[in-house]
Design a protein around this motif. Structure first.
Motif, PDB file in Angstrom:
ATOM      1  N   ALA A  85     -50.032  54.234  82.590  1.00 12.08           N
ATOM      2  CA  ALA A  85     -48.789  53.554  82.258  1.00 12.08           C
ATOM      3  C   ALA A  85     -47.688  54.117  83.151  1.00 12.08           C
ATOM      4  N   VAL A  86     -47.113  53.255  83.980  1.00 10.68           N
ATOM      5  CA  VAL A  86     -45.977  53.644  84.810  1.00 10.68           C
ATOM      6  C   VAL A  86     -44.715  53.383  84.001  1.00 10.68           C
ATOM      7  N   ILE A  87     -44.057  54.443  83.548  1.00  9.45           N
ATOM      8  CA  ILE A  87     -42.851  54.319  82.732  1.00  9.45           C
ATOM      9  C   ILE A  87     -41.689  54.907  83.523  1.00  9.45           C
ATOM     10  N   SER A  88     -40.930  54.042  84.148  1.00  8.23           N
ATOM     11  CA  SER A  88     -39.845  54.514  85.000  1.00  8.23           C
ATOM     12  C   SER A  88     -38.826  53.398  85.185  1.00  8.23           C
ATOM     13  N   PRO A  89     -37.533  53.712  84.986  1.00  2.00           N
ATOM     14  CA  PRO A  89     -36.953  55.040  84.760  1.00  2.00           C
ATOM     15  C   PRO A  89     -37.096  55.519  83.323  1.00  2.00           C
ATOM     16  N   LEU A  90     -36.839  56.816  83.147  1.00  3.97           N
ATOM     17  CA  LEU A  90     -36.775  57.440  81.832  1.00  3.97           C
ATOM     18  C   LEU A  90     -35.334  57.885  81.570  1.00  3.97           C
ATOM     19  N   PRO A  91     -34.792  57.648  80.392  1.00  8.23           N
ATOM     20  CA  PRO A  91     -33.432  58.106  80.110  1.00  8.23           C
ATOM     21  C   PRO A  91     -33.374  59.624  79.936  1.00  8.23           C
ATOM     22  N   PHE A  92     -32.328  60.233  80.425  1.00  7.70           N
ATOM     23  CA  PHE A  92     -32.057  61.664  80.252  1.00  7.70           C
ATOM     24  C   PHE A  92     -33.211  62.535  80.751  1.00  7.70           C
ATOM     25  N   HIS A  93     -33.909  62.058  81.793  1.00  6.31           N
ATOM     26  CA  HIS A  93     -35.092  62.813  82.203  1.00  6.31           C
ATOM     27  C   HIS A  93     -34.753  64.146  82.854  1.00  6.31           C
ATOM     28  N   LYS A  94     -33.521  64.324  83.337  1.00 11.09           N
ATOM     29  CA  LYS A  94     -33.154  65.597  83.960  1.00 11.09           C
ATOM     30  C   LYS A  94     -32.154  66.395  83.140  1.00 11.09           C
ATOM     31  N   ASP A 185     -29.335  59.762  95.633  1.00 14.24           N
ATOM     32  CA  ASP A 185     -29.184  59.789  94.180  1.00 14.24           C
ATOM     33  C   ASP A 185     -30.483  59.284  93.574  1.00 14.24           C
ATOM     34  N   VAL A 186     -30.706  59.586  92.305  1.00 14.38           N
ATOM     35  CA  VAL A 186     -31.923  59.141  91.639  1.00 14.38           C
ATOM     36  C   VAL A 186     -31.700  57.841  90.886  1.00 14.38           C
ATOM     37  N   GLU A 187     -30.563  57.703  90.235  1.00 15.98           N
ATOM     38  CA  GLU A 187     -30.349  56.518  89.406  1.00 15.98           C
ATOM     39  C   GLU A 187     -28.878  56.124  89.443  1.00 15.98           C
ATOM     40  N   VAL A 188     -28.622  54.872  89.730  1.00 20.04           N
ATOM     41  CA  VAL A 188     -27.266  54.341  89.674  1.00 20.04           C
ATOM     42  C   VAL A 188     -27.233  53.261  88.606  1.00 20.04           C
ATOM     43  N   SER A 190     -24.306  51.888  87.356  1.00 22.47           N
ATOM     44  CA  SER A 190     -23.311  50.938  87.841  1.00 22.47           C
ATOM     45  C   SER A 190     -22.503  51.618  88.920  1.00 22.47           C
ATOM     46  N   SER A 191     -21.765  50.830  89.685  1.00 27.17           N
ATOM     47  CA  SER A 191     -20.980  51.414  90.771  1.00 27.17           C
ATOM     48  C   SER A 191     -19.912  52.363  90.244  1.00 27.17           C
ATOM     49  N   ASP A 192     -19.538  52.230  88.981  1.00 25.35           N
ATOM     50  CA  ASP A 192     -18.531  53.115  88.392  1.00 25.35           C
ATOM     51  C   ASP A 192     -19.017  54.557  88.299  1.00 25.35           C
ATOM     52  N   PHE A 193     -20.339  54.746  88.336  1.00 23.81           N
ATOM     53  CA  PHE A 193     -20.897  56.082  88.200  1.00 23.81           C
ATOM     54  C   PHE A 193     -20.872  56.852  89.516  1.00 23.81           C
ATOM     55  N   LEU A 194     -20.577  56.169  90.616  1.00 22.62           N
ATOM     56  CA  LEU A 194     -20.555  56.832  91.907  1.00 22.62           C
ATOM     57  C   LEU A 194     -19.235  57.560  92.098  1.00 22.62           C
ATOM     58  N   ASP A 195     -19.306  58.739  92.671  1.00 20.31           N
ATOM     59  CA  ASP A 195     -18.126  59.564  92.908  1.00 20.31           C
ATOM     60  C   ASP A 195     -17.246  58.919  93.985  1.00 20.31           C
ATOM     61  N   GLU A 196     -16.026  58.573  93.622  1.00 26.14           N
ATOM     62  CA  GLU A 196     -15.128  57.905  94.569  1.00 26.14           C
ATOM     63  C   GLU A 196     -14.865  58.770  95.800  1.00 26.14           C
ATOM     64  N   THR A 210     -30.945  55.273  96.396  1.00 27.72           N
ATOM     65  CA  THR A 210     -31.138  55.572  94.980  1.00 27.72           C
ATOM     66  C   THR A 210     -32.501  55.056  94.556  1.00 27.72           C
ATOM     67  N   THR A 211     -33.269  55.878  93.856  1.00 27.45           N
ATOM     68  CA  THR A 211     -34.615  55.456  93.482  1.00 27.45           C
ATOM     69  C   THR A 211     -34.597  54.323  92.459  1.00 27.45           C
ATOM     70  N   HIS A 212     -33.601  54.311  91.578  1.00 29.23           N
ATOM     71  CA  HIS A 212     -33.491  53.263  90.567  1.00 29.23           C
ATOM     72  C   HIS A 212     -32.102  52.642  90.635  1.00 29.23           C
ATOM     73  N   LEU A 213     -32.033  51.360  90.914  1.00 21.67           N
ATOM     74  CA  LEU A 213     -30.759  50.656  90.967  1.00 21.67           C
ATOM     75  C   LEU A 213     -30.692  49.714  89.770  1.00 21.67           C
ATOM     76  N   LEU A 214     -29.902  50.104  88.758  1.00 24.21           N
ATOM     77  CA  LEU A 214     -29.894  49.363  87.500  1.00 24.21           C
ATOM     78  C   LEU A 214     -28.645  48.505  87.348  1.00 24.21           C
TER      79      LEU A 214
END
Length: 259
Positions: A85-94, A185-188, A190-196, A210-214
């Motif tokens: 089972a490929v389960i990705s992304p995972l929330p709060f994985h780090k 980055d590993v997961e984005v 939304s664009s609001d999460f990116l450091d201006e 980014t490995t996961h673009l959500l």
């Protein structure tokens, strides 16, 4: 009769097509429905298959994703064997916050019915131990390194998350520090999460991976020369968006499964 079948959710259709092609296994979509009182049901045409590879993941809202994944794995287990089972992304994985670690632990312990669990990227080994079966965190970064080397030959690599520092050092062994500026980055979500601050200077020569673009990638594409992601999550085909295929990593890990 085809003994094997790939079953995937609607955010994994691109990955499913690629994995189906390279493993020569048919892929079928998992359909999610709700009854009159809002209870979630999953439907999938399994034909005569008895061995399955499931492609799923966690997307906001997480509780609905958990329900869908559990129902999917339960349904497939009732019909045969879920080989992986490929389960990705995972929330709060780090995360190291106690409340999020607790949530992660409870979440993955609820996932049962697969012989192997595969996720991406950089899930700490101690967290993989929360799974009830064998679990591994594969990486998309070797595919990125190869892509950057073939296109630009060199890049100045910078991580947006300090947990990626080891990846940066590994990439510097292959890439000279000049040319384009590559941001990792590993997961984005939304664009609001990116450091201006990262994007305050001119966008020229700046590439974001980014490995996961959500999210919809258009706002991010306006700020970088190129946006690179993977097919771990389905996204639109847009000019300036490069999608790397991680299906070969999954096939390699599964190894002799089909022999």
């Amino acid at each position: 009769m085809n003994e094997f079948l790939i079953v995937y959710d609607d955010n994994k259709s691109s990955l499913a097509r690629s994995l189906s092609n390279i493993m020569k296994i048919k892929a079928v979509p998992l359909k999610v429905e709700k009854d009159d009182v809002g209870r979630v049901r999953v439907k999938v045409e399994l034909e005569e298959a008895r061995r399955f590879i499931y492609l799923g993941g966690f997307y906001v809202p997480y509780d609905e994703s958990l329900t869908k994944n559990v129902l999917a794995l339960s349904t497939l287990s009732d019909r045969g064997v879920v080989e992986a089972a490929v389960i990705s992304p995972l929330p709060f994985h780090k995360s190291t916050k106690p409340v999020e670690i607790s949530f992660f632990s409870q979440m993955v312990r609820t996932l049962w019915g697969a012989k192997k669990f595969i996720t991406f990227d950089l899930v700490p080994p101690e967290k993989l131990g929360y799974f009830r079966a064998e679990a591994v965190s594969l990486s998309a970064f070797p595919f990125l390194t190869e892509y950057i080397f073939n296109k630009w030959k060199s890049a100045t690599v910078e991580a947006l998350d300090q947990e990626l520092d080891a990846i940066v050092e590994a990439m510097r062994l292959r890439l000279k520090e000049n040319g384009v500026k590559l941001l990792l980055d590993v997961e984005v979500i939304s664009s609001d999460f990116l450091d201006e601050e990262v994007f305050r200077s001119s966008k020229e020569g700046k590439v974001l991976f980014t490995t996961h673009l959500l999210t919809e990638p258009e706002p991010i594409l306006e700020r970088v020369e190129e946006l690179i992601t993977t097919n771990l999550v389905e996204c639109k085909k847009l000019k300036g968006l490069k999608v790397l295929d991680v299906a070969p990593a999954i096939k390699e890990y599964l190894g002799l499964l089909l022999l």
